[in-house]
Design an enzyme around this catalytic site. Structure first.
Site, PDB file in Angstrom:
ATOM      1  N   ILE A 205       0.868  -1.194   0.000  1.00  8.25           N
ATOM      2  CA  ILE A 205       0.000   0.000   0.000  1.00  8.25           C
ATOM      3  C   ILE A 205       0.898   1.234   0.000  1.00  8.25           C
ATOM      4  CG2 ILE A 205      -2.020   1.079   1.114  1.00  8.25           C
ATOM      5  CD1 ILE A 205      -1.731  -0.947   3.370  1.00  8.25           C
ATOM      6  N   HIS A 206       0.640   2.174  -0.868  1.00  6.00           N
ATOM      7  CA  HIS A 206       1.385   3.441  -0.784  1.00  6.00           C
ATOM      8  C   HIS A 206       0.688   4.615  -1.460  1.00  6.00           C
ATOM      9  CE1 HIS A 206       2.452   2.545  -4.902  1.00  6.00           C
ATOM     10  NE2 HIS A 206       3.014   3.725  -5.020  1.00  6.00           N
TER      11      HIS A 206
END
Ligand code: UDP
Length: 346
Positions: A205-206
């Site tokens: 996730i980013h």
């Protein structure tokens, strides 16, 4: 001698540039000068890729990172213009959709240096994504547009861009083939983490949309925790996500977080996992390259063929379509095609 100035700054760009740099090393009559803007700077997000993937050391390192989008891009523009004036390249080569991409493209276009864009034509049709703004603007100042997919070619045509557009396949597939060849002997990550092949899910996730508010990050972490009830979820933690969680007071309990990994370890994790859960553009495709089902933690994707071919689904969207093979990512020689086209255009 055709001199190409390559601009990189963020993790996915190091991986894509590694594939093209290898082709440069074999290309006659062409020379590459590497510039690192500094956007990603810590050892786990930058140095490991240069070291492992044999990317030439940057001739120029601008050391620009942090700050708002305008501040970061502005400082890059200023630094890149000075480098371009000193180096006087025949071409500027930019990758993907980050602030380093738009800064490189804009600085070159203003100096009348032709721009070649690798991964041109991708669209999420969501202008709230900073990456979408970077892509659209970069494509509109590029002379050569290297598209990984036929959908990307069609997106450009819809915006009136048809000259200099080439469907070359995906350089990330080139990079994956190399990493897969090496990961079996050079990565120990599955053993080090005690992971059984097929016994875990791999998550990343980013994206800003998942990390910009406490509510968005909490929702995505809750979803991953739900999935962890089926099998352990291994989450190499992007610095932006770690910082956001600290800021919002959110924990990662129930998930197996690890530090960001190098590309060979990532290939081993992708090869060993049962499925992929991600908001990353690159990782969605790599899931397919490793023939793993992917759930995309976003409300749209630029890699529409992965969804059409039944290997990817949106987390809030319908179930997987029937599975088929995707041929348009090419045969692992996109980098050679790119250099051939630059040479022909020079
Ligand atoms: N990646 C990696 N180590 C990690 C997480 C990702 O090497 O710990 C690689 C991943 O395999 C892919 C690239 O980084 O090739 C994707 O980068 P990112 O998700 O940061 O950017 P995006 O593709 O969304 O632009």
């Amino acid at each position: 001698m055709i001199k190409v100035l390559t601009i990189v700054g963020a993790r996915p760009q190091f991986i894509k540039a590694a594939a093209v740099s290898r082709a440069f090393a074999e290309a006659e009559g062409m020379t590459e000068v590497m510039v690192h803007t500094g956007q990603h700077f810590d050892p786990g997000m930058s140095d490991v890729f240069f070291r492992e993937l044999g990317i030439p050391q940057p001739a120029h390192h601008l050391g620009v990172h942090g700050g708002g989008h305008g501040q970061m891009t502005g400082r890059m523009l200023e630094g890149l213009e000075a480098v371009m004036l000193a180096e006087r390249p025949d071409w500027v080569l930019v990758y993907g959709d980050t602030n380093s991409t738009i800064a490189g493209a804009l600085a070159a276009a203003k100096l009348l240096i032709p721009v070649a864009h690798v991964e041109a034509g991708l669209r999420s049709f969501n202008r709230a994504m900073p990456e979408e703004v970077n892509r659209v603007l970069t494509d509109h100042v590029s002379r050569l547009l290297f598209c990984p997919t036929t959908a990307a070619v069609a997106n450009l045509a819809r915006e009136g861009i048809t000259g200099g557009v080439h469907h070359v396949g995906d350089v990330m597939y080139d990079a994956t083939l190399d990493a897969v060849r090496r990961a079996g002997t050079e990565s120990r990550i599955l053993a080090d983490l005690g992971l059984e092949p097929g016994g875990f899910a791999l998550a990343t996730i980013h994206r800003a949309e998942n990390t910009d508010t406490a509510a968005h990050l909490a929702e995505v972490l809750e979803y991953l925790r739900g999935r962890a009830a089926e099998r352990p979820v291994v989450l190499p933690l992007h610095p932006r996500t770690r910082q956001a969680a600290e800021r919002f007071g959110l924990g990662f309990d129930g998930l197996r977080t690890i530090a960001p990994v190098g590309y060979l370890d990532m290939a081993a994790l992708l090869g060993g996992c049962a499925e992929v859960l991600t908001d990353s553009g690159g990782v969605q495709k790599e899931a397919y390259f490793h023939r793993k089902p992917c759930t995309t933690l976003r409300s749209e994707t630029e890699w529409v063929e992965t969804v059409d071919a039944g290997w990817n689904r949106l987390w809030k969207g319908p179930d997987y379509a029937p599975r088929r093979t995707i041929t348009e990512y090419g045969d692992g020689r996109a980098a050679q095609a790119i250099l051939g086209l630059i040479r022909d255009a020079a």
